[in-house]
Enzyme design. Structure first.
Site, PDB file in Angstrom:
ATOM      1  N   LYS A  49       0.838  -1.201   0.000  1.00 43.36           N
ATOM      2  CA  LYS A  49       0.000   0.000   0.000  1.00 43.36           C
ATOM      3  C   LYS A  49       0.873   1.252   0.000  1.00 43.36           C
ATOM      4  CE  LYS A  49      -3.856  -2.360   2.159  1.00 43.36           C
ATOM      5  NZ  LYS A  49      -4.776  -2.573   3.292  1.00 43.36           N
ATOM      6  N   GLN A  57      -5.019  -1.494   9.701  1.00 37.10           N
ATOM      7  CA  GLN A  57      -4.905  -2.811   9.073  1.00 37.10           C
ATOM      8  C   GLN A  57      -5.464  -3.881  10.017  1.00 37.10           C
ATOM      9  OE1 GLN A  57      -3.899  -3.099   5.904  1.00 37.10           O
ATOM     10  NE2 GLN A  57      -3.966  -5.321   5.788  1.00 37.10           N
ATOM     11  N   ASP A  94     -11.526   2.687   4.165  1.00 37.77           N
ATOM     12  CA  ASP A  94     -11.824   1.251   4.143  1.00 37.77           C
ATOM     13  C   ASP A  94     -13.319   0.986   3.999  1.00 37.77           C
ATOM     14  OD1 ASP A  94      -9.846  -0.704   4.300  1.00 37.77           O
ATOM     15  OD2 ASP A  94      -9.439  -0.296   6.420  1.00 37.77           O
TER      16      ASP A  94
HETATM   17  N1  LUD Z   1      -7.474  -4.539   6.701  1.00 39.03           N
HETATM   18  C1  LUD Z   1      -7.408  -5.160   4.406  1.00 39.03           C
HETATM   19  N2  LUD Z   1      -6.781  -6.695   6.086  1.00 39.03           N
HETATM   20  C2  LUD Z   1      -6.591  -7.764   5.129  1.00 39.03           C
HETATM   21  N3  LUD Z   1      -2.168  -9.516  -2.777  1.00 39.03           N
HETATM   22  C3  LUD Z   1      -6.120  -6.002   2.523  1.00 39.03           C
HETATM   23  C4  LUD Z   1      -5.028  -7.452   0.859  1.00 39.03           C
HETATM   24  C5  LUD Z   1      -3.571  -6.698  -0.927  1.00 39.03           C
HETATM   25  N4  LUD Z   1      -8.261  -2.455   7.297  1.00 39.03           N
HETATM   26  C6  LUD Z   1      -7.982  -3.356   6.359  1.00 39.03           C
HETATM   27  O1  LUD Z   1      -5.593  -4.932   2.225  1.00 39.03           O
HETATM   28  O2  LUD Z   1      -8.274  -3.646   2.860  1.00 39.03           O
HETATM   29  C7  LUD Z   1      -7.986  -3.920   4.047  1.00 39.03           C
HETATM   30  N5  LUD Z   1      -8.233  -3.048   5.059  1.00 39.03           N
HETATM   31  N6  LUD Z   1      -7.050  -6.125   3.477  1.00 39.03           N
HETATM   32  N7  LUD Z   1      -5.901  -7.209   1.938  1.00 39.03           N
HETATM   33  C8  LUD Z   1      -6.670  -8.227   2.638  1.00 39.03           C
HETATM   34  C9  LUD Z   1      -7.296  -7.532   3.790  1.00 39.03           C
HETATM   35  C10 LUD Z   1      -7.201  -5.458   5.744  1.00 39.03           C
HETATM   36  C11 LUD Z   1      -4.741  -8.744   0.474  1.00 39.03           C
HETATM   37  C12 LUD Z   1      -3.885  -9.006  -0.584  1.00 39.03           C
HETATM   38  C13 LUD Z   1      -3.300  -7.994  -1.292  1.00 39.03           C
HETATM   39  C14 LUD Z   1      -4.418  -6.433   0.128  1.00 39.03           C
HETATM   40  C15 LUD Z   1      -2.349  -8.260  -2.410  1.00 39.03           C
HETATM   41  O3  LUD Z   1      -1.763  -7.358  -2.963  1.00 39.03           O
HETATM   42  C16 LUD Z   1      -1.264  -9.944  -3.817  1.00 39.03           C
HETATM   43  C17 LUD Z   1      -2.049 -10.592  -4.932  1.00 39.03           C
HETATM   44  O4  LUD Z   1      -3.127 -11.153  -4.653  1.00 39.03           O
HETATM   45  O5  LUD Z   1      -1.554 -10.579  -6.066  1.00 39.03           O
HETATM   46  C18 LUD Z   1      -0.310 -10.967  -3.227  1.00 39.03           C
HETATM   47  C19 LUD Z   1       0.501 -10.400  -2.104  1.00 39.03           C
HETATM   48  C20 LUD Z   1       1.269 -11.483  -1.364  1.00 39.03           C
HETATM   49  O6  LUD Z   1       0.784 -11.945  -0.312  1.00 39.03           O
HETATM   50  O7  LUD Z   1       2.337 -11.844  -1.833  1.00 39.03           O
END
Ligand code: LUD
Length: 280
Positions: A53, A97, A120
């Protein structure tokens, strides 16, 4: 037939490039968007997501600050920080987060964030606004899923959308978003009588349960669009909720994991932050 692979990473990149232009305009007006992320404890996955992020913000020209707090942080300390960020006019978006360490009360923390800084979309005010279609911030993963489907030019109105999972973060809000787009929406969960039969009726199937490879070939109607929200770590590898190798042989289009919904979550977070700054 083999499915079209929906490239979430590429689509997210396009969106971030468009956002960078909007950010440059706001910066020229002396109003650079600012996001503050609060990370409590040492959850390894959370660290990875927060770093992504931060990097995405930098690339788009958004000011980003990360507050890294110790695992032992008290509820009071966390609430004090939120109060301080609420009052800071350079902070347009606040994101705590999740998950938080077990001794902290997530609901109380989310409630403390000003709804107009809640990028969020987790604050009850924004949850209520989404339910009645009144604008407000939409949770980033559901917003990213809708954007992916729209940019893939998949029809939505009148289609059967089946959502596997009923979490407050993905299942419920994504169902609401697709309902707003005039889909016929079914939400399945652990007490659903025959999940496979429900899933087979889907024109668009959204899997958000957190069980590796749950969705098998015979759960999917030929030609259906399959959106995999799962991020499960199995023996050090990331696996979705969909058995990709099997399902890609029957689906019309499918998102990979990684490189599908995940990058879209981050793109939508930046979009919300830019919107928060533009609203003033
Ligand atoms: N909390 C989120 N917790 C978890 N994957 C994310 C997420 C990017 N307050 C709050 O950001 O929006 C949120 N707000 N969340 N998540 C899950 C959840 C939170 C999950 C995966 C990814 C954000 C991401 O970039 C990559 C992909 O799928 O290609 C892989 C990244 C890796 O693990 O290598």
């Amino acid at each position: 037939m083999t499915a079209k692979i929906i490239d979430g990473k590429a689509i997210a990149q396009e969106i971030r490039a468009d956002l960078a232009k909007h950010v440059a305009q706001l910066t020229a007006q002396g109003n650079t968007p600012g996001l503050t992320v609060v990370l409590v404890g040492d959850n390894p996955a959370s660290k990875v997501y927060v770093r992504s992020k931060q990097r995405a913000c930098e690339e788009a020209g958004i000011n980003s600050t990360v507050h890294r707090l110790a695992e032992e942080t008290t509820q009071e300390e966390l609430l004090d920080l939120i109060t301080q960020l609420n009052a800071d006019s350079t902070v347009h978006g606040i994101l705590v987060q999740l998950p938080l360490p077990g001794h902290l009360n997530e609901e109380e923390v989310i409630n403390a964030i000003l709804p107009e800084k809640d990028v969020d979309g987790f604050h009850p005010i924004n949850v209520g606004k989404l339910q009645i279609g009144a604008g407000g911030f939409v949770p980033c993963t559901p917003a990213g899923i809708l954007e992916l489907v729209k940019r893939t030019e998949v029809p939505i109105a009148g289609q059967n959308v089946v959502v596997l999972g009923r979490s407050n973060i993905v299942g419920k809000p994504v169902a609401t978003l697709f309902l707003q787009e005039n889909a016929t929406v079914t939400i399945c969960h652990s007490r659903t009588k025959d999940v496979a039969a429900e899933a087979r009726r889907a024109d668009i199937l959204i899997a958000a349960v957190g069980r590796p490879k749950l969705v098998k070939r015979d759960w999917v109607k030929p030609g259906a669009v399959v959106i995999d929200v799962g991020i499960n770590r199995v023996n050090g590898k990331i696996v979705g909720d969909v058995d990709f190798e099997e399902v890609k042989e029957v689906a019309g289009a499918i998102t990979p994991v990684p490189g599908g919904v995940g990058p879209m979550t981050i793109a939508m977070l930046l979009k919300a932050t830019v919107e928060a700054a533009a609203r003033g």
